[in-house]
Motif scaffolding. Structure first.
Motif, PDB file in Angstrom:
ATOM      1  N   MET A   1       3.191 -44.327  13.628  1.00  0.00           N
ATOM      2  CA  MET A   1       1.980 -44.477  14.515  1.00  0.00           C
ATOM      3  C   MET A   1       0.936 -44.950  13.705  1.00  0.00           C
ATOM      4  O   MET A   1       0.569 -44.851  12.642  1.00  0.00           O
ATOM      5  N   LEU A   3      -2.883 -46.751  13.722  1.00  0.00           N
ATOM      6  CA  LEU A   3      -4.332 -46.944  14.630  1.00  0.00           C
ATOM      7  C   LEU A   3      -5.027 -47.807  13.851  1.00  0.00           C
ATOM      8  O   LEU A   3      -5.195 -47.969  12.860  1.00  0.00           O
ATOM      9  N   ASP A  51      -0.626 -48.768  17.989  1.00  0.00           N
ATOM     10  CA  ASP A  51      -0.250 -47.896  18.799  1.00  0.00           C
ATOM     11  C   ASP A  51      -1.511 -47.486  19.660  1.00  0.00           C
ATOM     12  O   ASP A  51      -1.524 -47.060  20.758  1.00  0.00           O
ATOM     13  N   GLY A  52      -2.732 -47.490  18.724  1.00  0.00           N
ATOM     14  CA  GLY A  52      -4.120 -46.972  19.388  1.00  0.00           C
ATOM     15  C   GLY A  52      -5.300 -47.830  18.885  1.00  0.00           C
ATOM     16  O   GLY A  52      -5.082 -48.321  17.606  1.00  0.00           O
ATOM     17  N   LEU A 177      -2.349 -39.799  21.751  1.00  0.00           N
ATOM     18  CA  LEU A 177      -1.274 -40.604  21.173  1.00  0.00           C
ATOM     19  C   LEU A 177       0.248 -39.719  21.062  1.00  0.00           C
ATOM     20  O   LEU A 177       1.028 -40.519  21.130  1.00  0.00           O
TER      21      LEU A 177
END
Length: 196
Positions: A1, A3, A51-52, A177
């Motif tokens: 992930m 961010l 992803d975020g 998430l």
């Protein structure tokens, strides 16, 4: 992930909140990759690689930094395909009746000018530090504080931020998430549908 934390900070407190969010998330999810930088350097990164995207902005004289809306306008397609979170930092949020996105006048006015809305949002009270302001800003902020029944002593340095609220926002980010990643990976997630 992966961010991306971007922040538009006038006197540094929005950057502090961004760092607090990132540190909290990193402690809960140590394998997640976190990038933090000021909104002014956003041109050096590619938002679609994350992803975020978590965007924080302070208020100065009733407005968020113009670079914030410019970033949203430029990358609106990418933001609609990712988890896009936004939080506003302003002294008005020190009042209980104005500390949510639904009740804070600055964030509501800001949303009217945006082409898209964030997946998650929050409003946090900021930091008042008269000794650190230039004389003009000091007088203007003092006038605003007088009108809104806030501190007017020019030696005042006070943090109004509710750090528990900041960490609750971080928890919401982690939950959203994790849910999105699990659905995209084909894993079964307990509790409902994938996030929009």
């Amino acid at each position: 992930m992966k961010l991306l934390f971007l922040y538009a900070s006038t006197n540094g407190h929005t950057r502090t909140i961004s760092q607090h969010l990132a540190t909290y998330i990193n402690a809960q999810q140590p394998t997640w990759q976190i990038t933090q930088q000021p909104i002014e350097t956003a041109h050096t990164i590619t938002p679609s690689e994350f992803d975020g995207i978590i965007l924080g902005a302070s208020i100065r004289y009733g407005k968020h930094h113009r670079a914030v809306s410019a970033f949203i306008d430029q990358h609106q397609h990418t933001l609609t395909q990712r988890l896009f979170a936004f939080y506003s930092v302003n002294l008005t949020a020190r009042k209980p009746e104005k500390n949510t996105p639904q009740t804070n006048p600055y964030i509501q006015k800001f949303y009217q000018s945006l082409p898209i809305k964030p997946t998650l949002d929050a409003v946090f009270a900021g930091r008042l530090a008269y000794p650190e302001y230039a004389w003009y800003n000091k007088l203007m902020i003092c006038l605003i504080m007088k009108l809104t029944h806030g501190p007017t002593n020019l030696s005042t340095i006070k943090v109004f931020t509710n750090w528990q609220a900041v960490e609750h926002f971080a928890q919401r980010l982690i939950a959203q998430l994790t849910q999105r990643y699990s659905w995209r990976s084909g894993k079964v997630v307990q509790g409902g549908e994938p996030s929009p």
